[in-house]
Design an enzyme around this catalytic site. Structure first.
Site, PDB file in Angstrom:
ATOM      1  N   SER A   1     -11.503  -1.248   3.308  1.00  0.00           N
ATOM      2  CA  SER A   1     -10.561  -1.481   4.407  1.00  0.00           C
ATOM      3  C   SER A   1      -9.996  -0.149   4.891  1.00  0.00           C
ATOM      4  CB  SER A   1      -9.423  -2.394   3.948  1.00  0.00           C
ATOM      5  OG  SER A   1      -9.915  -3.650   3.564  1.00  0.00           O
TER       6      SER A   1
ATOM      7  N   ARG B   1       0.838  -1.209   0.000  1.00  0.00           N
ATOM      8  CA  ARG B   1       0.000   0.000   0.000  1.00  0.00           C
ATOM      9  C   ARG B   1       0.871   1.257   0.000  1.00  0.00           C
ATOM     10  NH1 ARG B   1      -2.179  -3.859  -0.733  1.00  0.00           N
ATOM     11  NH2 ARG B   1      -4.149  -4.666   0.056  1.00  0.00           N
TER      12      ARG B   1
ATOM     13  N   GLU C   1      -5.335   3.232   6.091  1.00  0.00           N
ATOM     14  CA  GLU C   1      -5.063   3.134   4.662  1.00  0.00           C
ATOM     15  C   GLU C   1      -5.750   4.274   3.938  1.00  0.00           C
ATOM     16  OE1 GLU C   1      -6.317   0.003   1.163  1.00  0.00           O
ATOM     17  OE2 GLU C   1      -5.837  -0.785   3.128  1.00  0.00           O
TER      18      GLU C   1
END
Length: 338
Positions: free
Chosen positions: A238, A164, A334
């Site tokens: 998420s 990520r 995130e």
């Protein structure tokens, strides 16, 4: 090219937050992107580059310029070695690209099915799921350099890709307007069914030798079963990244928490599911004000109805504190919080 003032961003964030941008600019081709880059250089206003808003939490109105790509198009070009080059406009929805590739009998991206967002964001975020990351397939990125207005081609080797992670999120933040991405798909398709509960679900269906279509449908069903529909309950998928910890830390915790789920990264590092830790802290299905944790997947924070960005941030920070106190591990969002 769109150029709008006092523009509502509610359609551009899947949390469904009410927020406005002083100015909203959208480019439909490279020339538009160059014109917008000129505006960004001369106006000296804060600016925010967004995709579909599926990885975004707005906490206030944005007193500046919000920029979005509307460049469409998917093309394929065969290569001499049997591989295939796919060129996509940065404004294409990512899952439309996956579906198109599967329809062309190119199953390489299938594990990334149903990930929300757009093509441009895919290379910024280095999206991933079920043991696959998009950086494995990126061949080149076309973008307009905001500082110069020049069209540049960026090699994936220069993007500092990780979990990520990319240079677009750090050193290159707000440096480029991405216009197109090329993905290189090898001649042979290797379907990966070993991650998570994919194999078990295929076995439940009686599928021994899955096709890319089989695998895509199974992954979509798994994701839909555990992730809320943003149209019904606002969310950004998420919310937290899964932490990667030293193996010694995992082994210390595994003694205390028998059966603690984990994924081996290398000999020295282990990834621990943040959702599992959040669930162990008792947050699954719970709320703090009008913000809550999804009842089926603790990694997802949701807008129960009328929540503000500040309420979601408060929930996020409370969860982070609880996880750190219980496990001695820090988890990080995130989602891009603005």
């Amino acid at each position: 090219m769109k150029d709008l003032r006092n523009y509502s961003l509610k359609p551009h964030n899947t949390f469904g937050m009410e927020a406005k941008a002083s100015r909203f600019m959208e480019y439909a081709n490279v020339a538009d992107a160059q014109a917008i880059a000129s505006v960004l250089r001369t106006e000296q206003m804060p600016y925010l580059i967004i995709g579909s808003g599926s990885n975004l939490l707005l906490t206030n109105d944005f007193d500046g310029i919000v920029v979005h790509s509307a460049i469409k198009g998917i093309e394929k070009r065969p290569c001499e070695d049997g591989s295939t080059l796919i060129r996509c406009g940065s404004g294409e929805l990512w899952d439309d690209v996956v579906a198109w590739c599967v329809g062309e009998r190119l199953g390489h991206l299938v594990n990334l099915s149903l990930i929300p967002g757009e093509v441009g964001a895919s290379v910024v975020q280095n999206i991933g799921a079920y043991g696959s990351e998009v950086s494995e397939f990126v061949a080149s990125i076309e973008a307009v350099d905001i500082a110069t207005g020049e069209v540049v081609t960026i090699a994936p080797a220069d993007c500092d890709y990780g979990y990520r992670k990319s240079k677009f999120k750090s050193d290159w933040k707000n440096k480029y307007l991405i216009t197109a991405v090329e993905y290189l798909l090898p001649a042979e398709t290797q379907l990966n069914v070993a991650y998570g509960n994919i194999r078990a679900e295929l076995e439940r269906k009686g599928i021994d030798k899955p096709t890319a279509d089989d695998l895509r449908q199974t992954i979509i069903e798994i994701r839909q079963a555990k992730l809320p529909d943003p149209a019904i309950e606002g969310n950004a998928g998420s919310f937290f990244m899964n932490p990667i910890v030293p193996r010694e830390k995992y082994e210390e915790l595994a003694v205390i928490y028998e059966g603690m789920p984990h994924y081996d990264i290398d000999d020295d590092h282990v990834k621990i599911p943040a959702g599992w830790m959040i669930e162990q802290c008792g947050w699954k299905g719970k709320s703090l004000g009008r913000a809550g944790v999804h009842a089926k997947q603790a990694l997802v924070l949701v807008n129960r109805g009328g929540a503000t960005g500040e309420e979601v941030v408060k929930l996020c920070e409370t969860i982070r504190q609880d996880v750190k106190e219980k496990f001695g591990i820090e988890i990080f969002p995130e989602v891009n919080i603005i």
